[in-house]
Write a protein that holds these residues in place. Structure first.
Motif, PDB file in Angstrom:
ATOM      1  N   HIS A 159       0.845  -1.188   0.000  1.00  0.00           N
ATOM      2  CA  HIS A 159       0.000   0.000   0.000  1.00  0.00           C
ATOM      3  C   HIS A 159       0.882   1.241   0.000  1.00  0.00           C
ATOM      4  O   HIS A 159       2.104   1.147   0.099  1.00  0.00           O
ATOM      5  CB  HIS A 159      -0.985   0.001   1.172  1.00  0.00           C
ATOM      6  CG  HIS A 159      -0.330  -0.051   2.502  1.00  0.00           C
ATOM      7  ND1 HIS A 159       0.190   1.060   3.121  1.00  0.00           N
ATOM      8  CD2 HIS A 159      -0.082  -1.095   3.323  1.00  0.00           C
ATOM      9  CE1 HIS A 159       0.714   0.713   4.279  1.00  0.00           C
ATOM     10  NE2 HIS A 159       0.565  -0.591   4.423  1.00  0.00           N
ATOM     11  N   SER A 160       0.262   2.386  -0.127  1.00  0.00           N
ATOM     12  CA  SER A 160       1.026   3.625  -0.280  1.00  0.00           C
ATOM     13  C   SER A 160       1.940   3.907   0.907  1.00  0.00           C
ATOM     14  O   SER A 160       2.957   4.574   0.748  1.00  0.00           O
ATOM     15  CB  SER A 160       0.078   4.799  -0.515  1.00  0.00           C
ATOM     16  OG  SER A 160      -0.835   4.921   0.563  1.00  0.00           O
ATOM     17  N   ASN A 186       3.908   1.881   2.165  1.00  0.00           N
ATOM     18  CA  ASN A 186       5.128   1.113   1.964  1.00  0.00           C
ATOM     19  C   ASN A 186       6.038   1.717   0.893  1.00  0.00           C
ATOM     20  O   ASN A 186       7.052   1.138   0.565  1.00  0.00           O
ATOM     21  CB  ASN A 186       4.803  -0.321   1.540  1.00  0.00           C
ATOM     22  CG  ASN A 186       4.030  -1.066   2.597  1.00  0.00           C
ATOM     23  OD1 ASN A 186       2.866  -1.336   2.416  1.00  0.00           O
ATOM     24  ND2 ASN A 186       4.672  -1.387   3.697  1.00  0.00           N
ATOM     25  N   LEU A 187       5.646   2.847   0.333  1.00  0.00           N
ATOM     26  CA  LEU A 187       6.409   3.451  -0.750  1.00  0.00           C
ATOM     27  C   LEU A 187       7.278   4.581  -0.218  1.00  0.00           C
ATOM     28  O   LEU A 187       6.809   5.444   0.516  1.00  0.00           O
ATOM     29  CB  LEU A 187       5.471   3.993  -1.827  1.00  0.00           C
ATOM     30  CG  LEU A 187       4.475   2.983  -2.395  1.00  0.00           C
ATOM     31  CD1 LEU A 187       3.569   3.677  -3.408  1.00  0.00           C
ATOM     32  CD2 LEU A 187       5.173   1.805  -3.021  1.00  0.00           C
ATOM     33  N   TRP A 214       9.642   7.687  -1.519  1.00  0.00           N
ATOM     34  CA  TRP A 214       9.875   8.493  -2.714  1.00  0.00           C
ATOM     35  C   TRP A 214      11.235   9.170  -2.644  1.00  0.00           C
ATOM     36  O   TRP A 214      11.721   9.520  -1.567  1.00  0.00           O
ATOM     37  CB  TRP A 214       8.766   9.533  -2.863  1.00  0.00           C
ATOM     38  CG  TRP A 214       7.432   8.876  -2.973  1.00  0.00           C
ATOM     39  CD1 TRP A 214       6.512   8.708  -1.979  1.00  0.00           C
ATOM     40  CD2 TRP A 214       6.888   8.226  -4.125  1.00  0.00           C
ATOM     41  NE1 TRP A 214       5.426   8.008  -2.444  1.00  0.00           N
ATOM     42  CE2 TRP A 214       5.628   7.709  -3.765  1.00  0.00           C
ATOM     43  CE3 TRP A 214       7.335   8.048  -5.427  1.00  0.00           C
ATOM     44  CZ2 TRP A 214       4.822   7.027  -4.654  1.00  0.00           C
ATOM     45  CZ3 TRP A 214       6.516   7.370  -6.316  1.00  0.00           C
ATOM     46  CH2 TRP A 214       5.280   6.869  -5.929  1.00  0.00           C
ATOM     47  N   ASP A 241       8.778  12.591  -7.853  1.00  0.00           N
ATOM     48  CA  ASP A 241       7.805  11.618  -8.343  1.00  0.00           C
ATOM     49  C   ASP A 241       8.411  10.239  -8.566  1.00  0.00           C
ATOM     50  O   ASP A 241       7.696   9.302  -8.894  1.00  0.00           O
ATOM     51  CB  ASP A 241       7.195  12.089  -9.674  1.00  0.00           C
ATOM     52  CG  ASP A 241       6.317  13.311  -9.493  1.00  0.00           C
ATOM     53  OD1 ASP A 241       5.757  13.481  -8.395  1.00  0.00           O
ATOM     54  OD2 ASP A 241       6.196  14.087 -10.450  1.00  0.00           O
ATOM     55  N   LEU A 277      10.108   6.712  -7.538  1.00  0.00           N
ATOM     56  CA  LEU A 277      10.089   5.776  -6.418  1.00  0.00           C
ATOM     57  C   LEU A 277      11.506   5.417  -6.006  1.00  0.00           C
ATOM     58  O   LEU A 277      12.341   5.066  -6.828  1.00  0.00           O
ATOM     59  CB  LEU A 277       9.324   4.510  -6.836  1.00  0.00           C
ATOM     60  CG  LEU A 277       9.038   3.492  -5.755  1.00  0.00           C
ATOM     61  CD1 LEU A 277       8.137   4.077  -4.689  1.00  0.00           C
ATOM     62  CD2 LEU A 277       8.386   2.268  -6.373  1.00  0.00           C
ATOM     63  N   ILE A 331      10.476   0.193  -2.035  1.00  0.00           N
ATOM     64  CA  ILE A 331       9.247  -0.381  -1.500  1.00  0.00           C
ATOM     65  C   ILE A 331       9.652  -1.173  -0.260  1.00  0.00           C
ATOM     66  O   ILE A 331      10.531  -2.019  -0.329  1.00  0.00           O
ATOM     67  CB  ILE A 331       8.565  -1.310  -2.526  1.00  0.00           C
ATOM     68  CG1 ILE A 331       8.179  -0.515  -3.769  1.00  0.00           C
ATOM     69  CG2 ILE A 331       7.359  -1.991  -1.899  1.00  0.00           C
ATOM     70  CD1 ILE A 331       7.675  -1.366  -4.904  1.00  0.00           C
ATOM     71  N   ASP A 385       8.064  -3.481   2.753  1.00  0.00           N
ATOM     72  CA  ASP A 385       6.854  -4.171   3.208  1.00  0.00           C
ATOM     73  C   ASP A 385       7.251  -5.438   3.953  1.00  0.00           C
ATOM     74  O   ASP A 385       7.325  -6.509   3.378  1.00  0.00           O
ATOM     75  CB  ASP A 385       5.949  -4.502   2.021  1.00  0.00           C
ATOM     76  CG  ASP A 385       4.602  -5.049   2.457  1.00  0.00           C
ATOM     77  OD1 ASP A 385       4.286  -4.996   3.665  1.00  0.00           O
ATOM     78  OD2 ASP A 385       3.868  -5.532   1.591  1.00  0.00           O
ATOM     79  N   PHE A 426      -2.083  -2.390  -4.645  1.00  0.00           N
ATOM     80  CA  PHE A 426      -1.264  -1.256  -5.063  1.00  0.00           C
ATOM     81  C   PHE A 426      -2.088  -0.276  -5.902  1.00  0.00           C
ATOM     82  O   PHE A 426      -2.074   0.929  -5.661  1.00  0.00           O
ATOM     83  CB  PHE A 426      -0.053  -1.760  -5.853  1.00  0.00           C
ATOM     84  CG  PHE A 426       0.788  -0.671  -6.428  1.00  0.00           C
ATOM     85  CD1 PHE A 426       1.655   0.045  -5.613  1.00  0.00           C
ATOM     86  CD2 PHE A 426       0.714  -0.358  -7.774  1.00  0.00           C
ATOM     87  CE1 PHE A 426       2.434   1.058  -6.135  1.00  0.00           C
ATOM     88  CE2 PHE A 426       1.486   0.648  -8.307  1.00  0.00           C
ATOM     89  CZ  PHE A 426       2.355   1.368  -7.493  1.00  0.00           C
ATOM     90  N   HIS A 465      -4.761   1.646  -3.821  1.00  0.00           N
ATOM     91  CA  HIS A 465      -4.236   2.651  -2.898  1.00  0.00           C
ATOM     92  C   HIS A 465      -3.474   3.783  -3.583  1.00  0.00           C
ATOM     93  O   HIS A 465      -3.198   4.800  -2.944  1.00  0.00           O
ATOM     94  CB  HIS A 465      -3.323   1.994  -1.853  1.00  0.00           C
ATOM     95  CG  HIS A 465      -4.073   1.195  -0.851  1.00  0.00           C
ATOM     96  ND1 HIS A 465      -4.796   1.761   0.173  1.00  0.00           N
ATOM     97  CD2 HIS A 465      -4.241  -0.137  -0.721  1.00  0.00           C
ATOM     98  CE1 HIS A 465      -5.363   0.828   0.887  1.00  0.00           C
ATOM     99  NE2 HIS A 465      -5.049  -0.338   0.373  1.00  0.00           N
ATOM    100  N   THR A 466      -3.122   3.623  -4.844  1.00  0.00           N
ATOM    101  CA  THR A 466      -2.271   4.634  -5.469  1.00  0.00           C
ATOM    102  C   THR A 466      -2.852   5.246  -6.737  1.00  0.00           C
ATOM    103  O   THR A 466      -2.245   6.168  -7.280  1.00  0.00           O
ATOM    104  CB  THR A 466      -0.885   4.061  -5.809  1.00  0.00           C
ATOM    105  OG1 THR A 466      -1.042   2.985  -6.738  1.00  0.00           O
ATOM    106  CG2 THR A 466      -0.163   3.588  -4.564  1.00  0.00           C
TER     107      THR A 466
END
Length: 84
Positions: free
Chosen positions: A2-3, A5-6, A8, A18, A20, A23, A25, A41, A44-45
């Motif tokens: 999900h967001s 876990n990202l 940036w 913008d 990535l 990740i 998790d 994914f 949520h994004t």
């Protein structure tokens, strides 16, 4: 997936980009459904319009990426696009 876990990328001025970076998790590590991860994914994004557009190509693209990971040998995949 999900967001939350990202991670940036951040530029030299401390501005979030913008792109990535990673990740992360590790909360519930287990072997699960790749499609459940992909669906979570997208939910949520992305908004509904993007999700509907992704449905037109995402399964084929995902399988192509897996084949690339197996050096182009599709016989190593345990499922077809239809299985996905």
């Amino acid at each position: 997936m999900h967001s939350g876990n990202l991670l940036w990328k951040v530029d030299k001025n401390g501005q979030v980009q913008d792109d990535l970076e990673a990740i992360v998790d590790w909360q519930i590590v287990h072997e699960g459904s790749q499609m459940a991860d992909l669906a979570r994914f997208l939910v949520h994004t992305a908004d509904g319009k993007i999700r509907r557009e992704a449905e037109n190509f995402i399964f084929d693209y995902y399988r192509e990426c897996l084949i690339d990971e197996f050096d182009g040998d599709s016989s190593k995949l345990p499922y077809t696009v239809e299985n996905l």
